[in-house]
Design a protein around this motif. Sequence first.
Motif, PDB file in Angstrom:
ATOM      1  N   ALA A  43      38.390  38.145  39.888  1.00 46.43           N
ATOM      2  CA  ALA A  43      39.191  37.539  40.959  1.00 46.43           C
ATOM      3  C   ALA A  43      38.492  36.306  41.522  1.00 46.43           C
ATOM      4  N   ALA A  44      37.169  36.403  41.700  1.00 48.12           N
ATOM      5  CA  ALA A  44      36.423  35.281  42.252  1.00 48.12           C
ATOM      6  C   ALA A  44      36.473  34.081  41.298  1.00 48.12           C
ATOM      7  N   ARG A  45      36.396  34.352  39.987  1.00 46.47           N
ATOM      8  CA  ARG A  45      36.506  33.246  39.019  1.00 46.47           C
ATOM      9  C   ARG A  45      37.895  32.625  39.075  1.00 46.47           C
ATOM     10  N   ALA A  46      38.901  33.439  39.305  1.00 46.43           N
ATOM     11  CA  ALA A  46      40.264  32.905  39.422  1.00 46.43           C
ATOM     12  C   ALA A  46      40.341  31.963  40.625  1.00 46.43           C
ATOM     13  N   VAL A  47      39.731  32.367  41.741  1.00 48.09           N
ATOM     14  CA  VAL A  47      39.706  31.513  42.935  1.00 48.09           C
ATOM     15  C   VAL A  47      39.037  30.175  42.597  1.00 48.09           C
ATOM     16  N   ALA A  48      37.874  30.244  41.938  1.00 48.76           N
ATOM     17  CA  ALA A  48      37.127  29.018  41.615  1.00 48.76           C
ATOM     18  C   ALA A  48      37.945  28.109  40.707  1.00 48.76           C
ATOM     19  N   GLU A  96      48.940  27.693  37.703  1.00 48.24           N
ATOM     20  CA  GLU A  96      49.306  27.528  36.296  1.00 48.24           C
ATOM     21  C   GLU A  96      48.130  26.967  35.491  1.00 48.24           C
ATOM     22  N   ALA A  97      47.523  25.919  36.020  1.00 50.40           N
ATOM     23  CA  ALA A  97      46.421  25.296  35.292  1.00 50.40           C
ATOM     24  C   ALA A  97      45.234  26.251  35.194  1.00 50.40           C
ATOM     25  N   ALA A  98      44.974  27.005  36.267  1.00 46.35           N
ATOM     26  CA  ALA A  98      43.873  27.973  36.242  1.00 46.35           C
ATOM     27  C   ALA A  98      44.151  29.052  35.204  1.00 46.35           C
ATOM     28  N   ALA A  99      45.415  29.481  35.143  1.00 47.23           N
ATOM     29  CA  ALA A  99      45.795  30.512  34.173  1.00 47.23           C
ATOM     30  C   ALA A  99      45.529  30.028  32.752  1.00 47.23           C
ATOM     31  N   ALA A 123      43.417  27.708  31.821  1.00 52.73           N
ATOM     32  CA  ALA A 123      41.982  27.556  31.588  1.00 52.73           C
ATOM     33  C   ALA A 123      41.310  28.900  31.337  1.00 52.73           C
ATOM     34  N   LEU A 124      41.832  29.969  31.978  1.00 54.05           N
ATOM     35  CA  LEU A 124      41.209  31.281  31.811  1.00 54.05           C
ATOM     36  C   LEU A 124      41.958  32.135  30.787  1.00 54.05           C
ATOM     37  N   ALA A 125      42.976  31.535  30.170  1.00 58.94           N
ATOM     38  CA  ALA A 125      43.741  32.226  29.124  1.00 58.94           C
ATOM     39  C   ALA A 125      44.340  33.542  29.597  1.00 58.94           C
ATOM     40  N   VAL A 126      44.908  33.514  30.797  1.00 57.81           N
ATOM     41  CA  VAL A 126      45.667  34.676  31.289  1.00 57.81           C
ATOM     42  C   VAL A 126      46.997  34.137  31.842  1.00 57.81           C
ATOM     43  N   SER A 134      50.735  34.912  36.789  1.00 60.04           N
ATOM     44  CA  SER A 134      50.933  36.034  37.713  1.00 60.04           C
ATOM     45  C   SER A 134      49.664  36.889  37.796  1.00 60.04           C
ATOM     46  N   ALA A 135      48.891  36.957  36.710  1.00 57.67           N
ATOM     47  CA  ALA A 135      47.613  37.678  36.765  1.00 57.67           C
ATOM     48  C   ALA A 135      46.660  36.984  37.736  1.00 57.67           C
ATOM     49  N   ILE A 136      46.633  35.651  37.673  1.00 58.93           N
ATOM     50  CA  ILE A 136      45.784  34.875  38.587  1.00 58.93           C
ATOM     51  C   ILE A 136      46.211  35.144  40.028  1.00 58.93           C
TER      52      ILE A 136
END
Lengths: 296, 296
Positions: B6-11, B20-23, B25-28, B31-33
């Motif tokens: 979760a903390a990595r998602a925040v970062a 969307e862009a975070a998702a 980048a983290l390949a998820v 909605s998971a983010i």
Amino acid sequence: MIDYPAARAVAMVAQTGSFEAAAKALAVTPSAISQRIKQLEDRLGVVLIARGTPCTATRKGAALCRHIEQVGLLEKELAAELPALELNQDRVTLSVATNADSLATWFLKAVAPFGEKSDVLFNIALDDQEHTADWLARGRVVAAVTSFKNPVPGCRVIPLGKLRYHATASPAFVKRYFAKGVTAKTLSEAPGLIFNQKDRLQHRWIRQVLGRAVAFPAHWLPATQSFVDAALLGMGWGMNPALLIREHLATRRLVELAPGAVLDVPLYWQVSRVAADRLSALTQNVVTTARKELLA
Amino acid sequence: MIDYPAARAVAMVAQTGSFEAAAKALAVTPSAISQRIKQLEDRLGVVLIARGTPCTATRKGAALCRHIEQVGLLEKELAAELPALELNQDRVTLSVATNADSLATWFLKAVAPFGEKSDVLFNIALDDQEHTADWLARGRVVAAVTSFKNPVPGCRVIPLGKLRYHATASPAFVKRYFAKGVTAKTLSEAPGLIFNQKDRLQHRWIRQVLGRAVAFPAHWLPATQSFVDAALLGMGWGMNPALLIREHLATRRLVELAPGAVLDVPLYWQVSRVAADRLSALTQNVVTTARKELLA
């Protein structure tokens, strides 16, 4: 009739960001600036300046700032007919928006001679080419270099040509990360460069080359020349404007990740219809320069 | 224990500006983010991400982002001891702030080799040298190039040397506006260049040379290399870093307004004490490079 000294005070606070700096620029006291703006706001019944650090124009204040710019241009024309007016003491500032890559490559060549001939000053705002049109729509600038070809309401559009980008990196970087070619796997391991949150060029290039999105590790670096420098130093690969790296490509200090796979971004000059006649000389310079420097 | 995914998602949301862009980048999935961040916020009872365009970290969210960076650096060290952990898939991003003129002249040379050796990615924030310390104070970066010599609370300070500026313009511009020398009158008529609302260098130079403030007409131009280009094109005069215009001065494509009247800006590296040990190799690169490039 608008209270013009007050309107100029609003424009100068919006530009400099503070009552103190505006006072210095207009050679009056900060309290005179404050009083003028307050009185105008009271009379109009709207807030023109959002007080803060920095002070900014509200939406209504921004409309007034653009009006002041246009009146200034009209005064210049009048003064050419009636030199006895001696109006030319106050120089006009024109707010225009451009993408950083245009500024770094061809845009200054277009505006510099205009400023020299006409005594106009420029307030140049930078934003992504997909966002400069917002500056026009919000009335923050009178003209913009943008990738939007549909006219912003109240604006004219003139196509400028295409700004070409090459996906480039140092030869050592390409050898280290792309010895096996540009694939989803190699891209996912090689650090790329991203200008800022609005920059989609690298992602667009990947999609163009591979037909799908690939996440990649990235350095974030919000300066055009630093993008080139970072590529030269082997930090990462990024989309660099052909106009800026011609010599580096020729000397092979930079090389393409996938030779020939360029990304062309069409650019347009959008100019507020109300100001278009006043700005026809600037528009002509911009169009002439762009058509010489950009691809047809 | 903190919920690290979760903390990595925040970062990642703070860095990319969107779920969307975070998702990606983290390949998820987005909605998971969203779910991870929401759960963490609920558990902590604080908002970590201010939803908007772009999404940004709140003050508490920024503290979490810096923590993630530091944990990442610790994991790298641990992985060197225990390669079996295979932790190295996730690359660490370090957020640092610098002034644009340092970025354009010496800063990349300091960070590029560090990134290459250690697999660290950089998120480089630009601000005026008088404001980069705020980024540290607000916990938005772990280290900064700044003109402030007093330590930001919780930070170590190391002097880097002085960045020298020359007040420069094209020979034709100097002939046109400064044939009678640099006086209050000539300055009040010659267009200067101002980087943005925070840029006080031109004003400081005038005060240094004339002993008092003089208002001057100005073009506003927020890019280091464009400052040099605008001077070369004869648009205006501005304070340009000696490191960037050495050759232009030697070939007299740019000349000084008042030969020898330089402005030296002392710079400091301030680094968060909590992260200082982790960043000792970066600090060493920065200090070595700065001391080679800047004036003592």
